[in-house]
Design an enzyme around this catalytic site. Structure first.
Site, PDB file in Angstrom:
ATOM      1  N   CYS A 592       0.822  -1.211   0.000  1.00  0.00           N
ATOM      2  CA  CYS A 592       0.000   0.000   0.000  1.00  0.00           C
ATOM      3  C   CYS A 592       0.858   1.264   0.000  1.00  0.00           C
ATOM      4  O   CYS A 592       1.509   1.559  -0.994  1.00  0.00           O
ATOM      5  CB  CYS A 592      -0.983  -0.027   1.163  1.00  0.00           C
ATOM      6  SG  CYS A 592      -2.400   1.076   0.903  1.00  0.00           S
ATOM      7  N   HIS A 694      -3.850  -6.115   1.157  1.00  0.00           N
ATOM      8  CA  HIS A 694      -3.764  -6.340   2.594  1.00  0.00           C
ATOM      9  C   HIS A 694      -4.260  -7.745   2.889  1.00  0.00           C
ATOM     10  O   HIS A 694      -4.571  -8.517   2.000  1.00  0.00           O
ATOM     11  CB  HIS A 694      -4.614  -5.314   3.348  1.00  0.00           C
ATOM     12  CG  HIS A 694      -4.215  -3.897   3.085  1.00  0.00           C
ATOM     13  ND1 HIS A 694      -3.007  -3.382   3.477  1.00  0.00           N
ATOM     14  CD2 HIS A 694      -4.855  -2.893   2.449  1.00  0.00           C
ATOM     15  CE1 HIS A 694      -2.928  -2.120   3.111  1.00  0.00           C
ATOM     16  NE2 HIS A 694      -4.033  -1.789   2.478  1.00  0.00           N
TER      17      HIS A 694
END
Length: 747
Positions: A592, A694
């Protein structure tokens, strides 16, 4: 009275009758929702039903219990109230309570943090009680600073409202510092001596780019904090708890306020009950509730809503509680850990909208604290039971997947019959938001079926953390992957021959660990240990240096905007060393925000800032900062034979340069990847993997983990001159079951 208001009231009354008498449902939300559709100014009209005013309780943890306790205290003092006791805490739930209940002196309401902005300007409540702010439901709520801004805006729009807030929480203190309202600070003026957890929120100062330090910390980010780079520090407490005693009988403390010091007590024997106690006391003293009435309500408080609810079932003491974020779960684990006797623990995790779809946060729970517990059986339930079983496996805990709490009790009976656990082994059931009601209903039904003399629980120590202060995380008493791991003798042999460890550098975990990203490092470390390969994890904190020439694998996670900007500045200072590491085929996993920083530019809020330029890519933003790509996704990736499963939550759109290949391609109907257009997810360059996935990424994708480890072993061999070790196969059945469960859901 307007025609809209009259129609809204009538619609609320009809829908309430229909839900209660025809559908046999509680009518806690829908009547208010319908009425608000008809008359959006409904709360302005209903405000007058509370003739003396109202109070609103907000905060991540403890809202329902504290609000119900306040309601009891008001009634004990002879005040009539309107209250949303069931926990329906959006505007619809508060409206339903006001529509359905008769006019009263006070409104006592709990409210969702983000919905306060939709409620407070209309109700113009006398008081807002702010308990705490913890990371929770990132896919719905976003980062905590968004919640802070929303609460501050709500208070500014109602300037006569008094803010009673937890000054031990730096996130709450920042709100109090920014709003024009009168504020009242409460907290604890001494340490409770609790063992600290691995991950906490709010490690940065709320005023500057310094890091928060503590004279003492209670749990999470709560404590007596200060910044040594500016004047930010815990404010002076208007109501301060001291002489705190926590035992099986509950929490007792002396609270000192403007009128003097008084001793108060709650039968709930947990550290967070200490904060709920001082918070509710401070609010009641502000309103003028006599302490005798407040204490009478505390002593009798038994909401039976699944929060610290005790049962006596089949000769066993049972404790049920809610936990919906890392801080809440870690405090529940302290309760379980304090019981050193035989026990069954059943965890339930759902991922409904009300829970948050992203459950990466379970990797920030310190389940390792249970690994050394003797005579303890653990089960994993809920819609994300397989993910939970994987998390527990990497904590050294074997956990069978169960259908429901009835299944857990059936298995417990079999274990008792087999002599594994005694007939009086304690039971703990811990569930998140939507997982709690079915567990609660099932336990209530079991209790109703109990003989009358056995129905009263005798659970004197089940919720007592009296032993938790001295707890530490020790080596597991059993290994969940023992059947798949290299033998203990192989591990001992590796140590005896002084085989150099694989060195993993976890970059800036104090700044970059927003989505359970540290779980990736835990997985990499454990998969080496299970194979008897020595490993050393170096956690490079803010301000610390690292020699990348002595590192075999680098990990970078994502963080909130402010923390990510500070991290990027430190990483930019290391840019040349990192570039040499990458060009030398050093393996690197970036998630991310860490992934975005690898490119030429990345997004900080709405601002484009320079990146490391290690990969030919850039991140841009279309539209507003709220225009995020959030969903589960399934990828095809050349690094794995199985589908790669992950969860994305990002505002930036990343575009790869010519010749840069993706980590994978999105093949599910949900999920986007790098941007809205090309279905490419992540990037690969040499031995670098960058991704928005994630989960954490490696928890359900063991092939990707082993690809990274194989590259790390190659680098170690080159760095140390030792032969490259082979990666022996592991039993990845738990990981692949979690992978398959999500692929099936998303296909």
């Amino acid at each position: 009275m307007s025609l809209r208001f009259s129609l809204a009231k009538a619609a609320g009354a009809v829908s309430t009758w229909g839900l209660r008498h025809a559908a046999h449902r509680p009518a806690a939300n829908l009547p208010g929702k319908i009425a608000l559709k008809i008359d959006p100014s409904l709360l302005d009209e209903l405000r007058s039903k509370c003739t003396q005013g109202s109070v609103i309780t907000v905060g991540t943890n403890g809202k329902t219990s504290t609000n119900n306790l306040l309601a009891d205290a008001f009634e004990a003092a002879g005040r009539t109230i309107i209250c949303n006791r069931t926990g329906a805490n959006l505007a619809a739930g508060i409206s339903s309570a006001l529509l359905q209940q008769p006019a009263a002196q006070w409104g006592v309401f709990e409210c969702d943090e983000l919905w306060l902005a939709h409620v407070l300007p209309h109700l113009r409540s006398n008081y807002v009680l702010l308990l705490n702010l913890f990371r929770d439901q990132l896919d719905r709520c976003g980062e905590i600073d968004r919640i802070q801004t929303s609460i501050a805006g709500a208070l500014t729009a109602s300037p006569d409202t008094v803010l009673v807030y937890n000054a031990d929480d730096p996130l709450c203190a920042r709100i109090a510092d920014e709003v024009p309202n009168r504020t009242v600070a409460f907290g604890l003026s001494e340490s409770m001596g609790l063992a600290q957890n691995t991950v906490t929120d709010a490690q940065m100062c709320q005023k500057c780019d310094g890091m928060v330090r503590y004279h003492y910390r209670q749990y999470g980010q709560l404590g007596d904090y200060f910044c040594d780079q500016c004047d930010f520090a815990r404010p002076t407490l208007d109501f301060a708890g001291r002489d705190i005693a926590i035992g099986s009988a509950g929490v007792t403390m002396e609270v000192c306020g403007p009128a003097g010091c008084e001793s108060v007590h709650t039968p709930q024997p947990t550290p967070y009950a200490a904060y709920n106690l001082v918070a509710s006391y401070a609010l009641c003293r502000e309103v003028g509730i006599p302490t005798a009435d407040f204490q009478r309500a505390q002593d009798a408080f038994n909401p039976r809503n699944g929060r610290l609810q005790r049962y006596r079932l089949g000769g066993r003491d049972v404790l049920l509680n809610l936990a919906k974020n890392p801080t809440g779960f870690n405090q529940n684990l302290k309760i379980v850990e304090a019981d050193r006797g035989p026990k069954m623990v059943a965890f339930f995790i759902n991922d409904q909208v009300a829970d948050g779809r992203d459950i990466s946060w379970i990797w920030d729970i310190d389940f390792e604290e249970l690994a050394d517990q003797p005579d303890t059986v653990v089960f994993a339930g809920g819609s994300r039971a397989h993910d939970l079983a994987v998390r527990l496996k990497y904590a050294g805990i074997e956990a069978a997947v169960i259908e429901n709490i009835e299944d857990a009790f059936a298995r417990l009976g079999a274990l008792t019959a087999a002599g594994v656990l005694p007939a009086d082994a304690a039971v703990y059931a811990i569930a998140n938001y939507t997982a709690l009601p079915p567990v609660h209903a099932a336990l209530d039904a079991m209790e109703a079926a109990e003989p009358a003399e056995a129905a009263e629980p005798a659970v004197s120590d089940l919720a007592s953390p009296s032993h938790a202060e001295g707890a530490d995380s020790k080596a597991p008493s059993h290994d969940a992957a023992a059947s798949a791991s290299a033998s203990a003798s192989a591990s001992a042999s590796a140590t005896a021959t002084s085989e150099p460890p694989v060195v993993i550098a976890h970059m800036l975990p104090d700044l970059l660990n927003l989505y359970g990203d540290g779980g990736n490092v835990r997985i990499l470390e454990q998969r080496l240990r299970w194979r008897g390969i020595p490993v050393e994890v170096r956690r490079i904190q803010h301000g610390e240096a690292v020699d990348f020439s002595q590192v075999d694998l680098v990990f970078m996670g994502g963080g909130p905007d402010r923390e990510q900007k500070l991290a990027s500045e430190q990483l930019l200072a290391m840019r040349d060393e990192l570039a040499a590491y990458v060009e030398g085929d050093g393996p690197l996993l970036a998630i991310c925000g860490g992934y975005q920083i690898l490119g030429r530019q990345w997004l900080w809020g709405d601002e484009l800032v320079p990146g490391l330029g290690l990969i030919d890519m850039e991140t841009r933003r279309p539209g507003t900062s709220a225009d995020r790509l959030i969903d589960n996704m399934v990828l095809e990736s050349p690094l794995a034979a199985h589908p790669v499963v992950g969860y994305e939550n990002h505002a930036g759109r990343t575009y790869l340069g010519e010749g840069v290949v993706g980590f994978g391609r999105v093949v599910s109907s949900c999920g986007h990847g790098n941007n809205d257009d090309d279905r490419v997810e992540g990037a690969r360059y040499k031995n670098v993997v960058g991704t928005y996935s994630h989960g954490p990424l490696l928890s359900k994708n063991p092939e990707v983990a082993d690809w990274l480890l194989a590259r790390a072993l190659e680098r170690r061999a080159e760095r140390t001159g030792t032969p490259a070790a082979d990666l022996a196969p592991l039993d990845d059945s738990a990981e692949l079951a979690a992978n398959a469960a999500m692929v099936k859901r998303l296909s």
